[in-house]
Design an enzyme around this catalytic site. Sequence first.
Site, short mmCIF file in Angstrom:
data_model
loop_
_atom_site.label_atom_id
_atom_site.label_comp_id
_atom_site.label_asym_id
_atom_site.label_seq_id
_atom_site.Cartn_x
_atom_site.Cartn_y
_atom_site.Cartn_z
N ASP A 1 33.39 -9.22 -9.16
CA ASP A 1 33.73 -8.56 -7.90
C ASP A 1 35.02 -9.18 -7.38
OD1 ASP A 1 31.15 -7.66 -8.40
OD2 ASP A 1 30.59 -7.63 -6.29
N LYS B 1 34.19 -1.13 -4.20
CA LYS B 1 33.21 -1.75 -3.31
C LYS B 1 33.82 -1.86 -1.93
CE LYS B 1 30.92 -6.31 -2.92
NZ LYS B 1 30.67 -7.59 -3.61
N LYS C 1 29.90 0.69 -4.68
CA LYS C 1 29.03 -0.36 -4.15
C LYS C 1 29.34 -0.62 -2.68
CE LYS C 1 27.80 -5.27 -4.63
NZ LYS C 1 27.99 -6.51 -5.39
#
Lengths: 292, 308
Positions: free
Chosen positions: B145, B208, B244
């Site tokens: 991430d 995300k 996400k």
Amino acid sequence: MAQKSGSKRLSVAKTYKIYIDGKFPRTESGRYFALEDSKGGVIANVCRSSRKDFRNAVVAARKAQPGWAKASAYLRGQVLYRVAEMLEGRRDQFIAELVLQGVGQRAAEKEVDLSIDRLIYFAGWADKYQQVFSAVNPVSSSHFNFSILEPTGVVSMLAPNDSGLLGLVSNVAPTIVGGNTCIVLASEKLPLCAVSFAEVLHASDVPGGVVNILTGHRSELTGQFASHMDVNAIIYCDADRKTAQSLQHAAADNIKRVVSRTRTDWFKSSAQHPYLIRDTQEVKTTWHPIGV
Amino acid sequence: MSLTAVDTTTRLPDLSAVPAVDEVGVNERVARFQSRSIKTASKIEALKLVLSMIDLTTLEGQDTPGKVRQLCQKAIHLHDALPDLPHVAAVCVYPTMVGVAREALAGRDINIASVATAFPSGQAPLSVKLEDTRMAVAAGANEIDMVISRGEFLAGHHGRVFDEIVAIKEACGDAHLKVILETGELGTLDRVRKASVLAMHAGADFIKTSTGKIQPAATMQVTLVMLQAIRDYYYDTGRMVGMKPAGGISSAKLAVHYLVMLRETLGNAWMTPDWFRFGASSLANDVLMQLQKQKTGVYQSPDYFSKD
């Protein structure tokens, strides 16, 4: 309230809403029931709360509990005293509301006055019950052993059905003065004062979520009040044998403290005593080693 | 843009051609998602799907190996009193904790996600970010991430942000790359849309919303804008990109609203942990409490669920 005959003005009727987390929402379910006077006329539409309203109220009560318990005893007393002051200021409104629901004028006056006095009574106990009920215990080892009270936590409460204001106040005051938060199901027969009392609480310094007041049908909500796993104690004031039994059965799941206050005449002075505070307190005993 | 073969992974698209976002429309659409009536059987399925999509996360300065091991235990044993539960999709930790998580999850079908690239601010030179990423991958992370450089993006240096994502993607190797836009710092939905397009063209496997360190974190509004960007990118290029939302999704009810939004924006193909994740720490327990409630009819208390 009812419109006076002969008056040209349309009176503005009050919407009786419920009280959750310091706010006045309508019931999530959108359901209502009509409150009728003895002649079958509609006095008001009252929220018929659902179990989801109850669930939301428990979340609010749980969130508010640690902060309220941490407030000093002195402050909790002051807040309760403030509630009494606010109630005094709206004395006439409450009397009129009781009369509207079929209570006699004299009885209504007495009920409101007693409610105010009862708040003052428990406000006074705020910084005293701990001294009275705590103890230093004699033990036969070199320990300093003492017991103190701590609030039980979140309390659900089925308020007395036949005393719309006094019964409610007499149960809420001792519960919150000890640092608990509560969710109250108001009298099904006389629900109006409970909603107006919520407005009094709101105008005082009672933090949101400390007292949550729902209106609705007993038959629908009693089970949830007793079974919710995040409620630590339940107080009920009038339940027949069968209901009481099922209620205690449901409460056993998470070992709720069950307090029965049936057959209490809330008008009597015997209905106010500090043991009502202790009902929703837990005793914590500490063993502290000491030198010889 | 057309469907003809364009090498979409290495070229910065013309961001001025990105459609503007109608904010009022987004708000209205989001309100609709929250008014769907979901019946019991569907709700139970939805709750289980939510569980399977969770990236169980701990990203605190105070994280210890013990805390991470505990989190991994939680990932494996969500709530043993309830049979037939799915496991979470991944655990998400700092690079230094990847090794610990690897060990704790050995032999389990649970991915290990690691934040990288000077999380959460992203304020570090590229070389440091690349090293950070390589280290996490080497330690056993199969998902990375990364955070974009919001400073560069807001200053209009889109090319630099693009090149950085391309470089990190390369450093990831086989690991999946999730690109955190930190929408709370981008300010407008238009910028969210642009950043989404940029990240996808740079090769992001997932986009995300947030680090969880900035408020507001994930909202349904920004998530909808990003989902729409994913949809349009898919129409343009034929490549699926995952989504996400992370931070601030702590109730089961809200998570189900997100699923409704996902279903109605991207369709069934995205309704799996391969293409949609929730970055959350406290969501799992609320979902478990709801599932237990559905089973017993009794409202639950956090007291009876393990902490993570």
